[in-house]
Design an enzyme around this catalytic site. Structure first.
Site, PDB file in Angstrom:
ATOM      1  N   ARG A   1      41.847  47.010  40.629  1.00  0.00           N
ATOM      2  CA  ARG A   1      43.412  46.794  40.758  1.00  0.00           C
ATOM      3  C   ARG A   1      44.162  46.248  39.747  1.00  0.00           C
ATOM      4  O   ARG A   1      45.300  45.958  39.611  1.00  0.00           O
ATOM      5  CB  ARG A   1      43.483  45.594  41.815  1.00  0.00           C
ATOM      6  CG  ARG A   1      43.343  46.415  43.490  1.00  0.00           C
ATOM      7  CD  ARG A   1      43.244  45.795  44.423  1.00  0.00           C
ATOM      8  NE  ARG A   1      41.933  45.098  44.313  1.00  0.00           N
ATOM      9  CZ  ARG A   1      41.616  44.039  45.250  1.00  0.00           C
ATOM     10  NH1 ARG A   1      42.133  43.706  46.290  1.00  0.00           N
ATOM     11  NH2 ARG A   1      40.297  43.602  45.140  1.00  0.00           N
TER      12      ARG A   1
ATOM     13  N   ASP B   1      31.670  51.999  47.238  1.00  0.00           N
ATOM     14  CA  ASP B   1      31.401  50.430  47.787  1.00  0.00           C
ATOM     15  C   ASP B   1      30.117  50.615  48.295  1.00  0.00           C
ATOM     16  O   ASP B   1      29.479  51.386  48.931  1.00  0.00           O
ATOM     17  CB  ASP B   1      32.488  50.207  48.767  1.00  0.00           C
ATOM     18  CG  ASP B   1      32.669  48.586  48.862  1.00  0.00           C
ATOM     19  OD1 ASP B   1      33.405  48.099  48.038  1.00  0.00           O
ATOM     20  OD2 ASP B   1      31.997  48.077  49.945  1.00  0.00           O
TER      21      ASP B   1
ATOM     22  N   ARG C   1      33.372  46.397  38.073  1.00  0.00           N
ATOM     23  CA  ARG C   1      34.841  46.536  38.637  1.00  0.00           C
ATOM     24  C   ARG C   1      35.724  47.019  37.953  1.00  0.00           C
ATOM     25  O   ARG C   1      36.938  46.793  37.806  1.00  0.00           O
ATOM     26  CB  ARG C   1      35.443  45.365  39.450  1.00  0.00           C
ATOM     27  CG  ARG C   1      34.628  44.860  40.733  1.00  0.00           C
ATOM     28  CD  ARG C   1      35.180  45.653  42.057  1.00  0.00           C
ATOM     29  NE  ARG C   1      34.157  45.715  43.148  1.00  0.00           N
ATOM     30  CZ  ARG C   1      34.829  44.726  44.037  1.00  0.00           C
ATOM     31  NH1 ARG C   1      35.900  44.235  44.169  1.00  0.00           N
ATOM     32  NH2 ARG C   1      33.913  44.578  45.159  1.00  0.00           N
TER      33      ARG C   1
ATOM     34  N   TYR D   1      27.006  41.296  55.719  1.00  0.00           N
ATOM     35  CA  TYR D   1      28.205  41.823  55.953  1.00  0.00           C
ATOM     36  C   TYR D   1      28.107  42.360  57.448  1.00  0.00           C
ATOM     37  O   TYR D   1      28.985  42.110  58.336  1.00  0.00           O
ATOM     38  CB  TYR D   1      28.634  43.024  55.290  1.00  0.00           C
ATOM     39  CG  TYR D   1      29.562  42.252  53.994  1.00  0.00           C
ATOM     40  CD1 TYR D   1      30.855  41.872  53.911  1.00  0.00           C
ATOM     41  CD2 TYR D   1      29.041  42.301  52.684  1.00  0.00           C
ATOM     42  CE1 TYR D   1      31.469  41.459  53.098  1.00  0.00           C
ATOM     43  CE2 TYR D   1      29.496  41.866  51.420  1.00  0.00           C
ATOM     44  CZ  TYR D   1      30.939  41.515  51.819  1.00  0.00           C
ATOM     45  OH  TYR D   1      31.456  41.058  50.616  1.00  0.00           O
TER      46      TYR D   1
ATOM     47  N   ARG E   1      45.636  54.613  44.189  1.00  0.00           N
ATOM     48  CA  ARG E   1      45.058  54.158  45.551  1.00  0.00           C
ATOM     49  C   ARG E   1      46.098  54.241  46.608  1.00  0.00           C
ATOM     50  O   ARG E   1      45.637  54.599  47.708  1.00  0.00           O
ATOM     51  CB  ARG E   1      45.013  52.571  45.605  1.00  0.00           C
ATOM     52  CG  ARG E   1      44.745  51.627  46.503  1.00  0.00           C
ATOM     53  CD  ARG E   1      43.205  51.986  47.061  1.00  0.00           C
ATOM     54  NE  ARG E   1      43.047  51.203  48.179  1.00  0.00           N
ATOM     55  CZ  ARG E   1      43.447  51.564  49.626  1.00  0.00           C
ATOM     56  NH1 ARG E   1      44.233  52.668  49.544  1.00  0.00           N
ATOM     57  NH2 ARG E   1      43.219  50.950  50.647  1.00  0.00           N
TER      58      ARG E   1
HETATM   59  O1  CP3 Z   1      34.192  49.931  39.025  1.00  0.00           O
HETATM   60  C1  CP3 Z   1      33.899  49.354  39.863  1.00  0.00           C
HETATM   61  O2  CP3 Z   1      32.821  48.599  39.944  1.00  0.00           O
HETATM   62  C2  CP3 Z   1      33.986  50.102  41.241  1.00  0.00           C
HETATM   63  C3  CP3 Z   1      33.049  50.485  42.383  1.00  0.00           C
HETATM   64  C4  CP3 Z   1      32.769  49.417  43.279  1.00  0.00           C
HETATM   65  C5  CP3 Z   1      33.843  48.849  44.132  1.00  0.00           C
HETATM   66  N1  CP3 Z   1      33.274  47.877  45.048  1.00  0.00           N
HETATM   67  C6  CP3 Z   1      35.028  49.123  44.655  1.00  0.00           C
HETATM   68  C7  CP3 Z   1      35.831  48.462  45.369  1.00  0.00           C
HETATM   69  C8  CP3 Z   1      31.636  48.487  43.351  1.00  0.00           C
HETATM   70  C9  CP3 Z   1      30.383  48.434  42.541  1.00  0.00           C
HETATM   71  C10 CP3 Z   1      31.740  47.949  44.510  1.00  0.00           C
HETATM   72  C11 CP3 Z   1      30.687  46.860  45.133  1.00  0.00           C
HETATM   73  C12 CP3 Z   1      30.932  45.761  45.843  1.00  0.00           C
HETATM   74  N2  CP3 Z   1      31.721  46.120  47.222  1.00  0.00           N
HETATM   75  C13 CP3 Z   1      30.132  44.552  46.146  1.00  0.00           C
HETATM   76  C14 CP3 Z   1      29.405  44.221  45.044  1.00  0.00           C
HETATM   77  C15 CP3 Z   1      29.765  43.507  44.016  1.00  0.00           C
HETATM   78  C16 CP3 Z   1      30.465  42.227  44.052  1.00  0.00           C
HETATM   79  O3  CP3 Z   1      31.831  42.261  43.726  1.00  0.00           O
HETATM   80  O4  CP3 Z   1      29.920  41.385  44.249  1.00  0.00           O
HETATM   81  C17 CP3 Z   1      30.474  44.107  47.328  1.00  0.00           C
HETATM   82  C18 CP3 Z   1      30.309  42.604  47.865  1.00  0.00           C
HETATM   83  C19 CP3 Z   1      31.503  45.036  47.975  1.00  0.00           C
HETATM   84  C20 CP3 Z   1      32.212  44.621  49.240  1.00  0.00           C
HETATM   85  C21 CP3 Z   1      33.661  44.495  49.017  1.00  0.00           C
HETATM   86  N3  CP3 Z   1      34.461  45.799  48.662  1.00  0.00           N
HETATM   87  C22 CP3 Z   1      34.490  43.720  49.110  1.00  0.00           C
HETATM   88  C23 CP3 Z   1      34.188  42.300  49.407  1.00  0.00           C
HETATM   89  C24 CP3 Z   1      35.911  43.907  48.919  1.00  0.00           C
HETATM   90  C25 CP3 Z   1      37.035  43.450  48.839  1.00  0.00           C
HETATM   91  C26 CP3 Z   1      37.143  42.655  47.376  1.00  0.00           C
HETATM   92  C27 CP3 Z   1      38.563  42.375  47.075  1.00  0.00           C
HETATM   93  O5  CP3 Z   1      38.663  42.020  45.809  1.00  0.00           O
HETATM   94  O6  CP3 Z   1      39.677  42.365  47.932  1.00  0.00           O
HETATM   95  C28 CP3 Z   1      35.605  45.480  48.427  1.00  0.00           C
HETATM   96  C29 CP3 Z   1      36.961  46.420  48.296  1.00  0.00           C
HETATM   97  C30 CP3 Z   1      36.791  47.259  46.953  1.00  0.00           C
HETATM   98  N4  CP3 Z   1      35.818  48.024  46.463  1.00  0.00           N
HETATM   99  C31 CP3 Z   1      37.894  47.441  46.076  1.00  0.00           C
HETATM  100  C32 CP3 Z   1      37.341  47.976  44.966  1.00  0.00           C
HETATM  101  C33 CP3 Z   1      38.077  48.595  43.867  1.00  0.00           C
HETATM  102  C34 CP3 Z   1      39.284  46.729  46.168  1.00  0.00           C
HETATM  103  C35 CP3 Z   1      39.905  47.222  47.516  1.00  0.00           C
HETATM  104  C36 CP3 Z   1      41.181  48.321  46.959  1.00  0.00           C
HETATM  105  O7  CP3 Z   1      41.267  48.642  45.774  1.00  0.00           O
HETATM  106  O8  CP3 Z   1      41.857  48.543  47.802  1.00  0.00           O
END
Ligand code: CP3
Length: 347
Positions: free
Chosen positions: A32, A78, A28, A155, A41
């Site tokens: 944020r 994602d 990540r 999910y 964003r």
């Molecule tokens: O630098 C990076 O790693 C960015 C790419 C990336 C994202 N999600 C962007 C993201 C990657 C590799 C993921 C993987 C992901 N997504 C996983 C596996 C890794 C982990 O964290 O266990 C999972 C379970 C998801 C599903 C997911 N997507 C969730 C649970 C959430 C919400 C989490 C939160 O913190 O609110 C997301 C949204 C998401 N994916 C964000 C980002 C940067 C945050 C949302 C935003 O920026 O508006």
């Protein structure tokens, strides 16, 4: 060995070499905790629109690389673009996380959109990979990724994160429907990863974020089996790049995962002792991890000490420095700058 000298340090480690200091990237790392990410964003209506914009997604990838001398970039996307592409409704609710239409509330057999059409919907993702590849320095490796079948299925089954009780229950109540779902996800994710490699990804990571809490027989059935099939299918599609498996929360079942899935390298979560994984993973397997993400919120002496502990714990094996899970929005960018200096031996 000679041809390896031109490889990015992270790819040398994935080829089995011990590199000092170890290459470092942060799960990540685009996200944020960076003010410039929060600004970027706002330019897309929804998080999925953001993921499907090659210009915005590429910029998000480049932001942390401008600040920190990291050894890898990871595609900005994602794991849930895959259910979206399969025609399941996916929304990201501000402050709550992802929301899908739960399969467990629908009668089976479940039907999904066509994989070919799904991959077409994901074409902006592959264009993003191409753009990132062109923007990266050659010593920075580009990581493509997907969610592991079980994690994506959880999910899809229960429609949200939180506890996974409903997804686990579905494996007992509707085993055939769940197996069929995992089969679709194996095929779709294999094709999705192959396209990322064709577009320029140097290596891949499979995020099994929900490996925790499964009884051993179920872990075999929904984690190890489908992951192994995914990797077999990838190889069948002609993909030869290294694959990092990250089964977060696998605990004692990490050993079976490392030995039976055919992953090239293992992502290690925060709770797992380095000695345990070094002892139980196949000899010489590259290991990635596993600093506690909270140290990047705390900073100071505690961060330095924890980072050095991780360096020492993995010093005898091929090691990629990373966190044991994603960096949190509360982390301070200055602390990450400091961490990279400590890892590189410059502090
Ligand atoms: O630098 C990076 O790693 C960015 C790419 C990336 C994202 N999600 C962007 C993201 C990657 C590799 C993921 C993987 C992901 N997504 C996983 C596996 C890794 C982990 O964290 O266990 C999972 C379970 C998801 C599903 C997911 N997507 C969730 C649970 C959430 C919400 C989490 C939160 O913190 O609110 C997301 C949204 C998401 N994916 C964000 C980002 C940067 C945050 C949302 C935003 O920026 O508006």
């Amino acid at each position: 060995m000679a041809e390896r000298e031109n490889l990015a340090p992270l790819l040398r480690v994935l080829a089995g070499e011990r590199v000092d200091p170890p290459p470092v990237w942060i799960m990540r790392q685009a996200g944020r905790y960076l003010p410039e990410y929060r600004e970027l964003r706002t330019r897309a209506k929804s998080f999925l629109d953001f993921c499907y914009s090659p210009a915005l997604a590429t910029e998000a990838v480049m932001q942390p690389l401008r600040r920190f001398p990291l050894d890898a970039a990871i595609l900005f996307s994602d794991i849930l673009v895959v259910p979206d592409a399969l025609g399941r409704e996916v929304r990201f609710v501000e402050g709550e996380g992802p929301r899908l239409k739960p399969l467990i509330e629908e009668d089976g057999p479940w039907r999904f959109g066509d994989i070919e059409r799904g991959l077409q919907r994901l074409s902006p993702v592959y264009e993003t990979v191409e753009r990132i590849k062109r923007a990266l320095a050659p010593e920075v490796a580009l990581i493509g990724f997907c969610g592991a079948p079980w994690t994506v299925a959880t999910y899809m089954l229960q429609g949200e994160g939180g506890d996974k009780d409903r997804a686990r229950r579905a494996v007992y109540q509707r085993p055939d429907d769940v197996d069929a779902l995992l089969g679709v996800l194996v095929e779709m994710n294999a094709q999705h990863l192959a396209k990322q490699v064709q577009a320029g990804a140097d290596c891949l990571q499979i995020f099994e974020s929900w490996a925790e809490g499964l009884p051993p027989a179920m872990f075999q059935r929904v984690v190890i089996g489908p992951t192994r099939k995914l990797i077999d299918r990838l190889r069948e599609l002609g993909v030869t790049v290294p694959v990092i498996g990250f089964p977060r929360g696998a605990g004692a079942q990490l050993a079976a995962y490392a030995q039976q899935t055919d992953v090239t390298a293992l992502g290690v979560d925060t709770q797992t002792p380095a000695d345990f994984v070094i002892e139980h993973a196949p000899e010489g397997m590259p290991l990635q991890g596993n600093l506690d993400p909270q140290t990047l919120v705390a900073g100071g002496e505690a961060l330095d000490r924890a980072a050095r502990d991780v360096l020492i714990a993995f010093k005898r094996v091929p090691h990629i420095f990373n966190l044991g899970h994603g960096i949190t929005p509360e982390a301070a960018p200055e602390n990450l700058a400091r961490l990279v200096k400590v890892v590189k031996g410059q502090a």
